[in-house]
Motif scaffolding. Structure first.
Motif, PDB file in Angstrom:
ATOM      1  N   ASN A  96      -7.320   7.999  -6.246  1.00  9.26           N
ATOM      2  CA  ASN A  96      -8.046   6.806  -6.689  1.00  9.26           C
ATOM      3  C   ASN A  96      -8.979   7.100  -7.853  1.00  9.26           C
ATOM      4  N   TYR A 103      -5.807   0.479 -10.897  1.00 10.64           N
ATOM      5  CA  TYR A 103      -5.852  -0.268  -9.640  1.00 10.64           C
ATOM      6  C   TYR A 103      -6.737  -1.503  -9.742  1.00 10.64           C
ATOM      7  N   PRO A 230      -0.791   1.876  -4.198  1.00 14.80           N
ATOM      8  CA  PRO A 230      -0.678   0.573  -4.872  1.00 14.80           C
ATOM      9  C   PRO A 230      -0.413  -0.576  -3.899  1.00 14.80           C
ATOM     10  N   VAL A 233      -3.707  -1.588  -2.504  1.00 13.61           N
ATOM     11  CA  VAL A 233      -4.494  -2.370  -3.472  1.00 13.61           C
ATOM     12  C   VAL A 233      -4.062  -3.832  -3.433  1.00 13.61           C
TER      13      VAL A 233
END
Length: 249
Positions: A96, A103, A230, A233
């Motif tokens: 991250n 993101y 992902p 997210v």
């Protein structure tokens, strides 16, 4: 009293996996995915020796009691779970840090797809690059929140018998952290501070734990953990829109 819906929270990660396949979102899934593959290859190279060393060190602390030695396999399992959870979130932290600007924008695109409304009018690559320092600072805040609590739980996990409770606490804490980690992206797009986000998620804590639990479990599975970031997210953005977004309007 805990509020929210645990089972509704469980569904957001699955929704996220569906969203990452959408044509308008794929580019901002593929770029950090390539970065994560390279990162995971490096971490996996060092994982075996590190895991063995940490397990051996933890077991050396145990007293030489006969009944404890008979439960040797159980302590290996418990310590293994705790260490895997730490390594899983450690991978997520590094991934991250590297992918945070992507993101944040992925969360923007996902919210636009879910609501039909623009979150930001500046969607250029230069805006993404300019946002890197602020995005990294946001990640540092999450790490600062995580590390002292993780250290406390790790110390508890080294105490025989008490570590039975520590393993459960680790699962709950990592589930909470995964929810904080990923819902932070859409929250940050709406200029919601990290302390304010913690309060918002606390208001729907059961939903947050429901969302964070499968993310925490998937983060421990090699290969799958490359794709879960992902997807988490996108799932967190769906969580934000339905669980907390209205509270910030």
């Amino acid at each position: 009293m805990l509020k929210g819906n645990f089972f509704r929270g469980l569904g957001y990660l699955g929704e996220g996996f569906g969203l990452i396949r959408q044509p308008g979102l794929r580019l901002f899934v593929v770029i950090p995915l390539i970065i994560n593959i390279l990162l995971f290859g490096l971490l996996f190279y060092f994982l075996a020796e590190l895991f063995t060393a940490m397990i051996a060190a933890a077991m050396a602390w145990l007293p030489d009691w006969a009944w404890l030695q008979a439960l040797d396999w159980l302590f290996w399992l418990l310590y293994g779970v705790v260490i895997l959870l730490m390594l899983a979130y450690g991978f997520v932290i590094v991934a991250n840090l590297i992918g945070s600007p992507f993101y944040g924008y992925l969360a923007e695109l996902t919210e636009k797809q879910l609501t039909g409304q623009e979150v930001s009018t500046d969607d250029s690559w230069s805006a993404i690059i300019k946002d890197i320092p602020r995005a990294l600072w946001r990640e540092v805040q999450k790490i600062a929140y995580y590390l002292p609590r993780a250290l406390g739980l790790f110390i508890i996990g080294l105490i025989p018998v008490v570590n039975l409770v520590a393993a459960v606490l680790w699962f709950l804490f990592n589930s909470w952290m995964m929810a904080l980690q990923y819902v932070d992206y859409p929250a940050d797009n709406h200029k919601v501070s990290f302390p304010a986000l913690r309060k918002l998620l606390g208001d729907t804590r059961l939903s947050a734990l429901g969302f964070g639990l499968p993310v925490a479990l998937a983060a421990m599975v090699p290969v799958l953990n490359l794709f879960v970031v992902p997807a988490a997210v996108c799932g967190a953005t769906a969580y934000w829109v339905r669980e907390n977004g209205s509270n910030t309007q």
